[in-house]
Enzyme design. Structure first.
Site, PDB file in Angstrom:
ATOM      1  N   LYS A 188      49.120  42.724  42.878  1.00 13.59           N
ATOM      2  CA  LYS A 188      49.607  44.558  43.312  1.00 13.59           C
ATOM      3  C   LYS A 188      48.997  44.739  44.984  1.00 13.59           C
ATOM      4  O   LYS A 188      50.416  45.172  44.522  1.00 13.59           O
ATOM      5  CB  LYS A 188      47.926  44.637  42.916  1.00 13.59           C
ATOM      6  CG  LYS A 188      47.792  46.330  43.308  1.00 13.59           C
ATOM      7  CD  LYS A 188      48.168  46.997  42.290  1.00 13.59           C
ATOM      8  CE  LYS A 188      48.471  48.299  42.136  1.00 13.59           C
ATOM      9  NZ  LYS A 188      49.264  49.272  40.912  1.00 13.59           N
ATOM     10  N   GLU A 224      40.829  36.930  48.232  1.00 12.47           N
ATOM     11  CA  GLU A 224      42.039  37.651  46.873  1.00 12.47           C
ATOM     12  C   GLU A 224      42.569  38.032  47.839  1.00 12.47           C
ATOM     13  O   GLU A 224      43.062  39.474  47.833  1.00 12.47           O
ATOM     14  CB  GLU A 224      41.091  38.844  45.957  1.00 12.47           C
ATOM     15  CG  GLU A 224      40.366  38.300  44.985  1.00 12.47           C
ATOM     16  CD  GLU A 224      39.232  38.953  44.354  1.00 12.47           C
ATOM     17  OE1 GLU A 224      39.444  40.001  44.611  1.00 12.47           O
ATOM     18  OE2 GLU A 224      38.833  38.664  43.755  1.00 12.47           O
ATOM     19  N   HIS A 278      34.689  42.625  48.147  1.00 10.91           N
ATOM     20  CA  HIS A 278      35.799  42.820  48.897  1.00 10.91           C
ATOM     21  C   HIS A 278      35.298  43.783  50.537  1.00 10.91           C
ATOM     22  O   HIS A 278      34.907  44.971  49.887  1.00 10.91           O
ATOM     23  CB  HIS A 278      36.596  43.258  48.048  1.00 10.91           C
ATOM     24  CG  HIS A 278      38.165  44.183  48.314  1.00 10.91           C
ATOM     25  ND1 HIS A 278      39.237  43.383  49.204  1.00 10.91           N
ATOM     26  CD2 HIS A 278      38.570  45.177  48.481  1.00 10.91           C
ATOM     27  CE1 HIS A 278      39.580  44.095  50.010  1.00 10.91           C
ATOM     28  NE2 HIS A 278      39.513  45.224  49.080  1.00 10.91           N
TER      29      HIS A 278
HETATM   30  C1  LIG Z   1      38.899  43.479  44.376  1.00 12.31           C
HETATM   31  C2  LIG Z   1      40.340  42.838  45.501  1.00 12.31           C
HETATM   32  N1  LIG Z   1      41.001  41.722  45.959  1.00 12.31           N
HETATM   33  C3  LIG Z   1      41.629  41.606  46.412  1.00 12.31           C
HETATM   34  C4  LIG Z   1      42.754  43.198  47.186  1.00 12.31           C
HETATM   35  C5  LIG Z   1      43.202  42.637  48.432  1.00 12.31           C
HETATM   36  O1  LIG Z   1      43.512  43.235  49.518  1.00 12.31           O
HETATM   37  P1  LIG Z   1      44.538  43.122  50.464  1.00 12.31           P
HETATM   38  O2  LIG Z   1      45.465  43.594  50.143  1.00 12.31           O
HETATM   39  O3  LIG Z   1      43.501  44.147  51.446  1.00 12.31           O
HETATM   40  O4  LIG Z   1      43.827  42.050  51.084  1.00 12.31           O
HETATM   41  C6  LIG Z   1      41.353  44.008  47.054  1.00 12.31           C
HETATM   42  C7  LIG Z   1      42.451  45.402  47.585  1.00 12.31           C
HETATM   43  O5  LIG Z   1      42.279  46.449  47.761  1.00 12.31           O
HETATM   44  C8  LIG Z   1      41.067  44.590  45.933  1.00 12.31           C
HETATM   45  O6  LIG Z   1      40.356  45.484  45.916  1.00 12.31           O
END
Ligand SMILES: Cc1ncc(COP(=O)(O)O)c(C=O)c1O
Lengths: 450, 281
Positions: A103, A305, A231
């Site tokens: 994403k 993640e 997270h």
């Molecule tokens: C469940 C989960 N995992 C991973 C991420 C990735 O976060 P980041 O880009 O801050 O590493 C998010 C971001 O909203 C998330 O909600």
């Protein structure tokens, strides 16, 4: 009920990290000096190469004699940076297998690079799963982490053979039982994300006191619980939360085994939220927490993640000033050819405040003038106070309400925004056939020299 | 004036639907939402195409937990629960008008422009366009309408959704092809700040409804008047996969439109009061 040690052990060893217990609960990293910050010389961005690429493109555009506004904004993406970030990850977190949060930036070349580096993927939608599978990635390298799953999403995961997925409520478990009973499930626990910029945990994730309901439903439905995930939210400044979340995960691991007699959980998922600027600090806390609660001997696999960590610093955005409205002396509204509906939706979706810097003004390039703008007039008194707006004439399309610029920019000048790879182009990416709207110029600083 | 006329229609519909049967359904604790749907073919007097499936009837759906263990929309009865003697067709027309009127430009609702003629003109225009859609359906001709992803295209099915735990007002929706358009009530119509904290639940309810009608994308229209609410919503929903959809470029639309009666009416509609998000469903 099993006793779980809640107090982290005090450490004072060669890692040079100390935890001080403050009020019995608060854990702070006590040695946070500037030199451990990650933005040190050992990891410089490839400024020279980035600048050359920006310059070449702008000179070509200027040569095409377009009217202001005819140009598109464009990105420079340094694939070499992605690789260097990965090396850094492996150095700091050798035990942790990253599942990149697609994403954050679903750019195909970035995904291909990460896949080649054996990074796995965290997908939050059907389109993301489709995209990752289309790159030839096997479904067992994907975790499906959508926190709001309609039945059709679960059916889709089943059809595509994506087994790993997170859940945080009983209803989801029933859906999974019905449509995808072979899932390898990760129970997502809530964390205290009060210091995070992007607060998501309070919305998603199960509070520790409600975990019993979920564990007993897993048992009753005879589902396959693979591990625990959390997270901590993105942009957290206090890594105590990370430590506490690992500790809470341990509680759930023990509860599952001792109280619910579930098969031993195999994997801990420590989520995302890692930022390049604070990577040394956050990973030091994480390593310490893992050593305390999931030492290597436990044989528990650790996954994460990360999104922004792998994407933010790899992208630089260049945008053209298309209009200017002078308000009074040294105060103006600048309109540029990109905004929240284009490549800067991170402003709306992700609390980001992109930094504009002068790239081209008065027939000269100013890339290396890193102080060409400031948010604060007292620290760096700047001449020109500007607000910067996207092209849509829409109140939401505001890039910054107040910045102080060295140069008095005019239509036709160029700005650049460094480190703009996270949550930027995702809106314009193939969500349902939409292709990337911005041009991306790829460079590889590892191959082409910094 | 236009606003008043529409408000009257809205109250009448709510009154008509406040039957004992429906009240009973809403008050059952396991039911957290109800929706009424009807395809526009219900407006045809005689030449109705053979119903192929339940979605071609008018239906009452209830969002509830039954044996499955999770909330799902169950088509509860295959008619709108009106009291005997009420004219179903009139209700359908009113729902269509009320849904389409969500996009009437704010200036049209009151003041000078909000005259009776404007309202009548708008009504006539919608009736005419629905009529055209129906004759295409009867003749089994392909639609030459606008792209179904835009709110300008009329629905093949219209909905009134009521999620009393989150919104105190009706949510008007329409769907056509693979798109499901949802016009959320203004912030004053949300129940306390529950709208904020439970966005996952109500969004899930809407996604499930859209997917039960075989739609692939849900477009959510959030009113801009509550700017902070919108901003918080956007930040929290990023992770669910919402995509921000740019508003229509009205100048471009006007330039490209032929100048006839119909296009004059189309000019009264616009999406600038909304922030539009798209979700997969
Ligand atoms: C469940 C989960 N995992 C991973 C991420 C990735 O976060 P980041 O880009 O801050 O590493 C998010 C971001 O909203 C998330 O909600």
């Amino acid at each position: 009920m099993t006793e779980v040690e809640l107090t982290p052990r005090l450490r004072n060893d060669s890692t040079s990290l100390k935890f001080s217990l403050d009020g019995g609960e608060k854990i702070t990293v006590s040695e946070q000096s500037e030199h451990v910050r990650n933005n040190d010389a050992s990891h410089e961005q490839a400024h020279k190469l980035i600048f050359e690429s920006l310059k070449r493109r702008i000179e070509a555009i200027n040569g095409e004699t377009c009217e202001p506004g005819d140009e598109n904004s464009f990105f420079i993406c340094d694939i070499g940076e992605v690789e260097r970030l990965h090396r850094n990850w492996c150095e700091q977190l050798p035990r942790v297998q990253p599942f990149y949060a697609v994403k954050c930036n679903p750019d195909t070349r970035v995904l291909e690079k990460l896949s080649a580096l054996k990074v796995n993927f965290d997908c939050a939608s059907k389109a993301e799963i489709e995209k990752v599978l289309s790159l030839g990635v096997s479904p067992d390298r994907i975790i499906y982490a959508n926190p709001c799953k309609a039945s059709s999403f679960v059916r889709y995961a089943a059809r595509s053979n994506v087994l790993k997925s997170t859940f945080d409520n009983v209803e989801e478990l029933y859906k999974i039982k019905r449509f995808h009973p072979k899932s390898e499930l990760f129970l997502r626990i809530a964390t205290d994300d009060s210091t995070a910029q992007c607060r998501l945990s309070t919305k998603y994730g199960c509070e520790l006191e409600n975990v019993d309901k979920l564990l007993s439903a897993v048992k009753e439905l005879d589902l396959n619980l693979a591990g625990v995930s959390f997270h901590v939210g993105s942009g957290a400044s206090d890594f105590t939360t990370l430590y506490k979340a690992v500790r809470d995960a341990r509680i759930v691991f023990d509860k599952a085994a001792n109280e619910y007699k579930l098969p031993e959980l195999k994997t801990l998922d420590v989520g995302g939220g890692f930022q390049f600027e604070s990577f040394k600090e956050s990973t030091a806390v994480l390593r310490a927490a893992l050593d305390d609660f999931f030492p290597v001997e436990t044989g528990v696999n650790i996954i994460a993640e990360p999104g922004r960590y792998f994407a933010a610093t790899a992208f630089t955005l260049a945008a053209n000033v298309i209009a200017k409205r002078s308000l009074k002396n040294h105060e103006a509204m600048l309109y540029i050819n990109d905004g929240v509906y284009g490549n800067m939706n991170c402003i709306l979706f992700d609390h980001q405040a992109p930094t504009p810097r002068t790239l081209y003004h008065n027939s000269q390039f100013h890339y290396f003038d890193f102080e060409s703008s400031s948010r604060d007039t007292t620290l760096h008194p700047r001449k020109e106070k500007v607000s910067i707006w996207g092209p849509t004439c829409d109140g939401l399309d505001c890039i910054t309400t107040e910045h102080y610029m060295e140069h008095d920019l005019i239509p036709g000048d160029w700005l650049y925004f460094p480190n703009l790879g996270a949550y930027t182009s995702s809106a314009a990416t193939p969500f349902n056939g939409f292709e990337q709207v911005a041009e991306i110029i790829y460079i590889n600083s590892l191959k082409d020299g910094i | 004036m236009t606003k008043d006329m529409l408000a009257k229609k809205r109250s009448r519909i709510i009154e008509l639907l406040s039957t004992e049967e429906l009240q009973e359904k809403i008050s059952e604790p396991r039911n957290t939402g109800v929706a009424v749907s009807f395809p526009i073919t219900r407006l045809l007097k005689n030449k109705r195409p053979e119903p192929l499936n339940g979605n071609q009837q008018s239906q009452l759906h209830v969002y509830c937990i039954r044996d499955a263990g999770y909330h799902e929309w169950c088509a509860d009865i295959d008619r709108i629960p009106l009291d005997k003697g009420e004219d179903e067709t009139e209700v359908y027309w009113d729902v269509i008008l009320l849904t389409e009127s969500q996009l009437l430009l704010p200036a049209v609702g009151g003041g000078e422009l909000g005259s009776k003629q404007v309202y009548k003109g708008f009504q006539k225009h919608i009736v005419k366009r629905i009529g055209e859609s129906l004759s295409r359906i009867v003749r089994q001709k392909k639609s030459t309408q606008d792209n179904p992803s835009t709110w300008r295209s009329l629905g093949a099915t219209y909905y009134m959704v009521y999620l009393p735990l989150y919104f105190s007002d009706i949510i008007w929706c329409k769907s056509g092809s693979i798109y499901f358009h949802v016009f959320l009530p203004g912030s004053s119509q949300s129940v306390g700040d529950k709208k904020q904290s439970n966005e996952k639940e109500w969004l899930l309810a809407l996604l499930e409804l859209a997917s039960s009608f075989d739609c692939q994308f849900l477009r959510l229209y959030l009113r801009r008047d509550d700017k902070n609410g919108v901003l918080t919503f956007l930040r929290n929903l990023n992770w669910i996969g919402g995509r921000l959809v740019p508003n229509e470029d009205r100048n471009q639309y006007i330039i490209n439109s032929p100048s006839n009666d119909s296009s004059v009416q189309d000019m009264l509609l616009g999406d600038e009061s909304f922030v539009i998000l798209e979700f997969e469903c």
